[in-house]
Design an enzyme around this catalytic site. Structure first.
Site, PDB file in Angstrom:
ATOM      1  N   SER A 140       9.569 -43.347 -20.529  1.00 17.87           N
ATOM      2  CA  SER A 140       8.507 -42.503 -19.999  1.00 17.87           C
ATOM      3  C   SER A 140       8.525 -42.671 -18.488  1.00 17.87           C
ATOM      4  O   SER A 140       8.374 -43.783 -17.981  1.00 17.87           O
ATOM      5  CB  SER A 140       7.162 -42.935 -20.570  1.00 17.87           C
ATOM      6  OG  SER A 140       6.142 -42.172 -19.975  1.00 17.87           O
ATOM      7  N   GLY A 188      -7.811  -8.208   6.009  1.00 21.68           N
ATOM      8  CA  GLY A 188      -8.339  -8.606   7.299  1.00 21.68           C
ATOM      9  C   GLY A 188      -7.293  -8.750   8.381  1.00 21.68           C
ATOM     10  O   GLY A 188      -7.589  -9.171   9.487  1.00 21.68           O
ATOM     11  N   MET A 228      -5.342  -6.220   9.810  1.00 19.31           N
ATOM     12  CA  MET A 228      -5.705  -5.215  10.793  1.00 19.31           C
ATOM     13  C   MET A 228      -6.642  -4.223  10.154  1.00 19.31           C
ATOM     14  O   MET A 228      -6.444  -3.807   9.029  1.00 19.31           O
ATOM     15  CB  MET A 228      -4.489  -4.470  11.317  1.00 19.31           C
ATOM     16  CG  MET A 228      -4.835  -3.779  12.627  1.00 19.31           C
ATOM     17  SD  MET A 228      -3.898  -2.312  12.973  1.00 19.31           S
ATOM     18  CE  MET A 228      -4.741  -1.099  12.002  1.00 19.31           C
ATOM     19  N   TYR A 258       8.834 -34.246 -23.377  1.00 10.56           N
ATOM     20  CA  TYR A 258       7.414 -33.920 -23.241  1.00 10.56           C
ATOM     21  C   TYR A 258       6.888 -34.270 -21.856  1.00 10.56           C
ATOM     22  O   TYR A 258       7.511 -35.028 -21.113  1.00 10.56           O
ATOM     23  CB  TYR A 258       6.592 -34.643 -24.318  1.00 10.56           C
ATOM     24  CG  TYR A 258       6.550 -36.147 -24.140  1.00 10.56           C
ATOM     25  CD1 TYR A 258       5.593 -36.750 -23.312  1.00 10.56           C
ATOM     26  CD2 TYR A 258       7.463 -36.973 -24.779  1.00 10.56           C
ATOM     27  CE1 TYR A 258       5.564 -38.123 -23.138  1.00 10.56           C
ATOM     28  CE2 TYR A 258       7.450 -38.346 -24.614  1.00 10.56           C
ATOM     29  CZ  TYR A 258       6.498 -38.915 -23.786  1.00 10.56           C
ATOM     30  OH  TYR A 258       6.477 -40.260 -23.598  1.00 10.56           O
ATOM     31  N   CYS A 286       4.641 -39.314 -17.542  1.00  7.72           N
ATOM     32  CA  CYS A 286       3.215 -39.571 -17.739  1.00  7.72           C
ATOM     33  C   CYS A 286       2.480 -39.716 -16.416  1.00  7.72           C
ATOM     34  O   CYS A 286       1.369 -40.198 -16.373  1.00  7.72           O
ATOM     35  CB  CYS A 286       3.016 -40.801 -18.607  1.00  7.72           C
ATOM     36  SG  CYS A 286       3.666 -42.292 -17.859  1.00  7.72           S
ATOM     37  N   ARG A 337       0.699 -48.550 -23.440  1.00 10.24           N
ATOM     38  CA  ARG A 337       1.332 -49.372 -22.414  1.00 10.24           C
ATOM     39  C   ARG A 337       0.667 -50.732 -22.377  1.00 10.24           C
ATOM     40  O   ARG A 337      -0.560 -50.845 -22.298  1.00 10.24           O
ATOM     41  CB  ARG A 337       1.183 -48.707 -21.045  1.00 10.24           C
ATOM     42  CG  ARG A 337       1.791 -49.553 -19.939  1.00 10.24           C
ATOM     43  CD  ARG A 337       1.705 -48.864 -18.611  1.00 10.24           C
ATOM     44  NE  ARG A 337       0.336 -48.872 -18.097  1.00 10.24           N
ATOM     45  CZ  ARG A 337      -0.026 -48.252 -16.982  1.00 10.24           C
ATOM     46  NH1 ARG A 337       0.851 -47.551 -16.301  1.00 10.24           N
ATOM     47  NH2 ARG A 337      -1.267 -48.298 -16.569  1.00 10.24           N
ATOM     48  N   LYS A 348       0.835  -1.199   0.000  1.00 15.49           N
ATOM     49  CA  LYS A 348       0.000   0.000   0.000  1.00 15.49           C
ATOM     50  C   LYS A 348       0.872   1.252   0.000  1.00 15.49           C
ATOM     51  O   LYS A 348       0.650   2.181  -0.777  1.00 15.49           O
ATOM     52  CB  LYS A 348      -0.907  -0.031   1.232  1.00 15.49           C
ATOM     53  CG  LYS A 348      -2.129   0.831   1.131  1.00 15.49           C
ATOM     54  CD  LYS A 348      -2.996   0.717   2.394  1.00 15.49           C
ATOM     55  CE  LYS A 348      -3.892  -0.502   2.371  1.00 15.49           C
ATOM     56  NZ  LYS A 348      -4.523  -0.784   3.658  1.00 15.49           N
ATOM     57  N   ARG A 353      -3.950  -1.174  -6.547  1.00 19.56           N
ATOM     58  CA  ARG A 353      -3.199  -2.426  -6.518  1.00 19.56           C
ATOM     59  C   ARG A 353      -3.646  -3.265  -7.704  1.00 19.56           C
ATOM     60  O   ARG A 353      -4.700  -3.012  -8.294  1.00 19.56           O
ATOM     61  CB  ARG A 353      -3.430  -3.175  -5.211  1.00 19.56           C
ATOM     62  CG  ARG A 353      -4.868  -3.551  -5.003  1.00 19.56           C
ATOM     63  CD  ARG A 353      -5.069  -4.266  -3.678  1.00 19.56           C
ATOM     64  NE  ARG A 353      -6.496  -4.250  -3.355  1.00 19.56           N
ATOM     65  CZ  ARG A 353      -6.999  -4.421  -2.165  1.00 19.56           C
ATOM     66  NH1 ARG A 353      -6.209  -4.620  -1.136  1.00 19.56           N
ATOM     67  NH2 ARG A 353      -8.292  -4.408  -1.965  1.00 19.56           N
ATOM     68  N   ARG A 365      -3.248   3.097   8.510  1.00 19.58           N
ATOM     69  CA  ARG A 365      -3.539   1.935   7.655  1.00 19.58           C
ATOM     70  C   ARG A 365      -2.362   0.982   7.659  1.00 19.58           C
ATOM     71  O   ARG A 365      -1.231   1.378   7.409  1.00 19.58           O
ATOM     72  CB  ARG A 365      -3.783   2.410   6.215  1.00 19.58           C
ATOM     73  CG  ARG A 365      -4.603   3.669   6.115  1.00 19.58           C
ATOM     74  CD  ARG A 365      -4.647   4.221   4.703  1.00 19.58           C
ATOM     75  NE  ARG A 365      -5.379   3.360   3.775  1.00 19.58           N
ATOM     76  CZ  ARG A 365      -5.485   3.613   2.476  1.00 19.58           C
ATOM     77  NH1 ARG A 365      -4.870   4.668   1.949  1.00 19.58           N
ATOM     78  NH2 ARG A 365      -6.160   2.804   1.709  1.00 19.58           N
ATOM     79  N   HIS A 388     -10.606 -42.898  -3.693  1.00 17.94           N
ATOM     80  CA  HIS A 388     -10.663 -43.566  -4.991  1.00 17.94           C
ATOM     81  C   HIS A 388     -11.524 -42.797  -5.986  1.00 17.94           C
ATOM     82  O   HIS A 388     -11.102 -42.480  -7.094  1.00 17.94           O
ATOM     83  CB  HIS A 388     -11.201 -44.984  -4.798  1.00 17.94           C
ATOM     84  CG  HIS A 388     -11.393 -45.719  -6.076  1.00 17.94           C
ATOM     85  ND1 HIS A 388     -12.613 -45.772  -6.717  1.00 17.94           N
ATOM     86  CD2 HIS A 388     -10.510 -46.358  -6.868  1.00 17.94           C
ATOM     87  CE1 HIS A 388     -12.472 -46.454  -7.841  1.00 17.94           C
ATOM     88  NE2 HIS A 388     -11.210 -46.827  -7.958  1.00 17.94           N
TER      89      HIS A 388
HETATM   90  P1  ADP Z   1      -8.113  -2.116   3.526  1.00 18.62           P
HETATM   91  O1  ADP Z   1      -6.717  -2.536   3.239  1.00 18.62           O
HETATM   92  O2  ADP Z   1      -8.849  -3.012   4.438  1.00 18.62           O
HETATM   93  O3  ADP Z   1      -8.858  -1.733   2.281  1.00 18.62           O
HETATM   94  P2  ADP Z   1      -7.591   0.640   3.890  1.00 18.62           P
HETATM   95  O4  ADP Z   1      -6.435   1.093   4.665  1.00 18.62           O
HETATM   96  O5  ADP Z   1      -7.443   0.683   2.423  1.00 18.62           O
HETATM   97  O6  ADP Z   1      -7.981  -0.784   4.383  1.00 18.62           O
HETATM   98  O7  ADP Z   1      -8.809   1.547   4.344  1.00 18.62           O
HETATM   99  C1  ADP Z   1     -10.163   1.174   4.554  1.00 18.62           C
HETATM  100  C2  ADP Z   1     -11.095   2.204   3.952  1.00 18.62           C
HETATM  101  O8  ADP Z   1     -10.834   3.504   4.477  1.00 18.62           O
HETATM  102  C3  ADP Z   1     -10.912   2.330   2.452  1.00 18.62           C
HETATM  103  O9  ADP Z   1     -12.169   2.499   1.830  1.00 18.62           O
HETATM  104  C4  ADP Z   1     -10.084   3.554   2.292  1.00 18.62           C
HETATM  105  O10 ADP Z   1     -10.306   4.177   1.061  1.00 18.62           O
HETATM  106  C5  ADP Z   1     -10.560   4.416   3.444  1.00 18.62           C
HETATM  107  N1  ADP Z   1      -9.504   5.332   3.851  1.00 18.62           N
HETATM  108  C6  ADP Z   1      -8.279   5.022   4.291  1.00 18.62           C
HETATM  109  N2  ADP Z   1      -7.532   6.106   4.529  1.00 18.62           N
HETATM  110  C7  ADP Z   1      -8.333   7.173   4.256  1.00 18.62           C
HETATM  111  C8  ADP Z   1      -8.135   8.581   4.298  1.00 18.62           C
HETATM  112  N3  ADP Z   1      -6.985   9.120   4.667  1.00 18.62           N
HETATM  113  N4  ADP Z   1      -9.176   9.370   3.937  1.00 18.62           N
HETATM  114  C9  ADP Z   1     -10.352   8.816   3.550  1.00 18.62           C
HETATM  115  N5  ADP Z   1     -10.593   7.524   3.498  1.00 18.62           N
HETATM  116  C10 ADP Z   1      -9.600   6.676   3.838  1.00 18.62           C
HETATM  117 MG    MG Z   2      -7.994  -0.702   0.891  1.00 16.05          MG
HETATM  118 MG    MG Z   3       3.019 -47.774 -13.027  1.00 15.33          MG
END
Ligand code: ADP
Ligand code: MG
Ligand code: MG
Length: 885
Positions: free
Chosen positions: A768, A101, A103, A856, A836, A614, A22, A336, A92, A452
């Protein structure tokens, strides 16, 4: 002094290791001038320093954070904690590899009883300010102080009820103030401290929480699952807030630059007006499709779609982008590489080449061969809303519709009447094979992914669900139950082997096909790859499929499957029961024309491509009934009908079964050992092949047969069997007057064969590598016992890195393959070599085969496209490696 903190304008996109994914992308977007709210990134090194210092933040890092904060304040003209013009930030987390998920993000940090007043004044929107504040308290407490959100939600619910509101938008500023008081009480009660009012304290507590989250349970599990090393650490991004919840000219959303499900080159995404980031995912309000933004905010849309194009060109791939609009002004918050389906991956890769954004080689590397499975099986229409009756293990992908049957013979009977059936059994055994062949799909209530039924179904490219324990099967009553639902024989069900779901009735499906883009991509793969790709196919239908999917030949045609057919099994048994050579010859002469017909069909289907056949491999008792069942029948007959012919027959059969019983069939009387004992069987097979060649050649077609002797361990075995085949060939040439060429080779599937490959090559035109058996014999594991008993635990406890039957054990089994190739080629430089085993359809094993210089790989027809792509990737990767070295 070590540098631990980087302003967004100090880094760039290549610094993922240091700044996390990020952070690196935020820096990159800042660098190329996109509207990114300013901020700074605390590096992954800082995370490791934090852990090295015993989970405390070294003062050096604290210092740098404060300096960066000052720079951020200067740039924004706002100050953290200043009621007159407060700076608010988000905190973030951002690891090198995205770990959803791990943090949760903290938004609106910097709010307290004083700054909220300033916010209200500045925005002239008291309700907005207090709403933001209460969100911050809840998020911060949840993420940093570990007070469960549940308490806050429960309390909010109470307040709403008391006031007679049905939803949050009805709450006014005064109501939110009241809620904030209550929230703070909750914090006092459930955290061992009061809510921190000091923004700097808020900031450092959040930073530590992000570092701590690197080692929480969720993160550890996720890393294990995705093989992400634990030493990498996570970065923390501190970014000034922008507000999508400032009114109706504000909003927030997420968009993919192309459709991630179909690949269509069109913006795909959604947004919410007057909302903050987390609202889009929370699902409280239904977001709008991105196209409507064009009408609602035409200028913003224009700017956004231009930015998307730019980002895609810049990263040379489809992007997944987060954005926020604050009072009509666009901000980009994240980009990303977007996750996508197999179909989208292919379409996007091909189109990016056509748009001159990437090269063909890059396109080939963009598609994961493992993903292609999704595309090569019939599947349930994506638009269908699923309500499954039951769920088991997704043992073999693809979907199927059919009438339920509970017995392999019934399956065959129905199938003969052109009815589609699904075989439902508690489990399957080799005796059920004809049922699995006849059925569209198989479902078992017991057994795992390697049982099986699963192995057989995958080999045939048929859908299969295993271990569906909620199915209560009543074989005698020909029905199964799931809870109160009863399904009888003949009822129609649909199953999805990719998800393990079972449905009542018929559900709309789509046929697998190689889309135009897929064929283009595979054609590019063919241009690049050095490794041939063949298919394992035992009948003309599979052979045709193989050709359709681009196989350059058959690498393994197993003749025993031709013996299993219901009409042939009695003749095969007659042959096995024969006590004299003459009797056996009679049975064999009946089998010969049948085999010949099979071979003709396969040769014709293969249109001049090589076909490796075979000779008989499994021990003979596999063609006889089960000993215990037979014993029961004999005992019954002894009581009910002691003088019958049937009893005599069954007793004879039982004697033979006992006689053929082996202590360890895998290491017993099978493969060429059968041919050594009963040469007449191999002679019959060889003649059937040669007659078929003669017949097909007379029709003017080309044939390239390769006859393969299984399980050779000593060169003398091959020497004798080779002579046997040659003699048969000479006789057929004389009889038919047709001239033909063929190769004779062997499988290398026991260690001794690999170790003496130089001697064996004297007698072989090709090798083979039968890596399934070679893995069994090298490890000394019987696959069924290993997978059923200890292998899983071995993998879990890292005794073995992976299942060696799924992914070739390169250090052990691979060493034998390598030695086999080298020794063999030392004797015969032009010796043809291939594999094979099931490994021939697995990408890392394919890379290995490329690296050791095999000619192959051969795999199931349905894996041929995957293997073509993986073989191309192997070539490209090897060339890239050579460039580096
Ligand atoms: P995740 O990786 O779970 O997507 P993010 O860090 O991207 O978490 O953020 C979660 C949400 O908060 C996203 O929708 C992101 O766009 C929003 N967000 C994060 N930082 C800011 C910011 N500085 N201003 C406004 N929205 C933000
Ligand atoms: Mg995000
Ligand atoms: Mg055999």
């Amino acid at each position: 002094m070590n540098k631990f903190v980087y302003m967004f304008d100090e880094g760039n996109g290549s610094q993922k290791e240091l700044l996390g994914g990020k952070g690196a992308n935020l820096a990159e977007m800042t660098r190329i001038g996109l509207p990114v709210p300013f901020g700074f990134t605390i590096s992954t090194n800082a995370c490791n320093a934090y852990y090295d210092a015993g989970k405390t933040l070294p003062t050096e890092i604290e210092q740098q954070v404060l300096e960066s904060l000052t720079k951020l304040e200067e740039k924004t003209g706002k100050t953290l904690g200043n009621p007159a013009n407060p700076l608010l930030v988000s905190v973030r987390s951002g690891a090198v590899h995205s770990m959803p998920g791990m943090m949760d993000t903290v938004l609106n940090l910097g709010m307290n009883d004083e700054t909220v007043v300033g916010m209200a004044k500045l925005t002239n929107n008291e309700r907005f300010a207090y709403d933001s504040y209460r969100r911050f308290i809840q998020m911060f407490s949840d993420v940093v102080l570990k007070v469960d959100s549940f308490y806050f939600e429960q309390y909010l619910e109470e307040v709403r009820e008391e006031k007679g509101y049905s939803s949050d938008p009805e709450m006014n500023a005064g109501d939110w103030k009241e809620v904030i008081k209550g929230y703070k009480e909750i914090v006092k009660k459930h955290a061992d401290r009061t809510f921190p009012e000091d923004p700097k304290e808020q900031l450092f507590l959040s930073i530590r929480a992000v570092f701590d989250s690197w080692n929480n349970q969720r993160a550890i599990v996720y890393r294990k699952l995705h093989k992400i090393p634990g030493h990498l650490g996570t970065a923390v991004n501190i970014q000034s807030m922008v507000f999508g919840n400032m009114g109706n000219d504000s909003g927030t959303g997420v968009a993919f630059t192309r459709n991630p499900s179909t690949g269509e080159n069109k913006l795909y995404g959604e947004y919410l007006i007057n909302a903050q980031g987390e609202d889009v995912v929370a699902g409280i309000r239904t977001p709008q499709p991105i196209v409507t933004l064009q009408n609602e905010m035409p200028e913003v849309y224009e700017q956004f779609s231009r930015t998307c194009n730019l980002l895609e060109k810049h990263y040379q791939d489809m992007q997944d982008i987060e954005f926020t609009v604050e009072s009509g002004k666009l901000f980009i918050l994240q980009t990303r590489t977007g996750k996508r389906t197999a179909q989208a991956a292919i379409t996007i890769a091909v189109e990016l080449v056509n748009e001159n954004i990437i090269t063909k080689e890059e396109a080939l590397l963009r598609v994961d061969p493992d993903q292609l499975n999704q595309l090569l099986h019939r599947r349930i229409d994506d638009s269908y809303t699923r309500t499954p009756l039951a769920k088991g293990l997704p043992a073999s992908p693809g979907a199927a519709i059919g009438k339920v049957v509970f017995d392999a013979d019934d399956a065959e009977k129905f199938a003969k009447e052109e009815q589609k059936v699904i075989l439902v059994r508690p489990e399957t055994t080799p005796d059920d094979i004809h049922g699995i062949v006849a059925a569209e799909a198989t479902v078992t209530s017991r057994g795992g992914m390697t049982s099986h039924a699963a192995v057989v179904a995958r080999g045939m490219g048929k859908a299969c669900i295993c271990g569906c324990e909620s199915l209560k099967i009543d074989l005698a009553g020909k029905q199964f139950r799931v809870g109160d639902t009863v399904v009888n024989e003949g009822d129609i069900i649909t199953i999805d082997g990719s998800t393990g779901e079972i449905f009542i009735g018929e559900i709309p499906m789509i046929e697998p096909e190689l889309s135009e883009e897929f064929q283009i991509l595979l054609a590019w793969a063919d241009e690049v790859r050095k490794l041939g790709v063949r298919a394992n196919a035992d009948n003309p239908t599979d052979a045709k499929k193989a050709v359709e999917f681009g196989a350059g030949g058959i690498g393994l045609c197993r003749t025993e499957h031709m013996f299993m057919d219901a009409t042939r099994i009695p003749i095969v048994q007659e042959m096995i029961l024969a006590e004299t050579y003459e009797d056996r010859e009679i049975a064999l002469s009946k089998l010969l024309p049948m085999q010949q017909e099979d071979f003709e069909g396969i040769f014709e289907a293969m249109q001049g491509h090589p076909v490796t056949i075979r000779l008989l491999d499994p021990p003979l008792h596999e063609f006889l009934p089960d000993k215990d069942e037979l014993l029961v029948e004999v005992t019954k007959l002894q009581i009910t009908d002691p003088d019958s012919d049937e009893l005599q027959e069954k007793e004879q059969l039982l004697r033979k079964v006992r006689q053929l019983h082996e202590f360890n069939p895998m290491l017993g009387h099978r493969g060429c050992r059968l041919g050594m004992s009963y040469p007449e069987i191999y002679v019959m097979q060889a003649k059937a092949i040669f007659y078929a060649i003669a017949k097909v050649k007379e029709k003017g077609m080309t044939v390239k047969p390769e006859i393969m002797i299984p399980l050779v361990g000593h060169v003398n075995e091959l020497k004798q069997m080779r002579q046997l085949v040659i003699n048969a060939g000479e006789r057929v040439k004389e009889e038919t007057g047709v001239e033909f060429d063929y190769l004779i080779g062997t499988m290398i599937e026991v260690p001794r064969a690999a170790l003496t490959a130089d001697q064996i090559a004297e007698e072989a035109d090709f090798f083979s590598f039968g890596t399934n058996d070679l893995t069994q014999t090298t490890f000394g594991y019987s696959r069924d016992d290993a997978e059923g008993k200890f292998l899983q635990s071995y993998i879990e406890h890292k005794v073995l890195p992976e299942n060696p039957f799924a992914s070739l054990d390169q250090q052990g089994v691979g060493k034998l393959v390598k030695a086999g190739v080298q020794l063999g080629r030392a004797t015969k430089p032009n010796l043809k070599t291939g594999i094979c085993g099931e490994h021939g359809g697995e990408k890392s094993s394919i890379q290995f085969c490329h690296d050791v210089g095999l000619d192959y790989v051969s795999c199931s027809p349905y894996r041929v496209p995957l293997a073509r792509l993986a073989a191309a990737q192997a070539t490209i990767k090897s060339e890239q490696k050579q460039l580096v070295n």
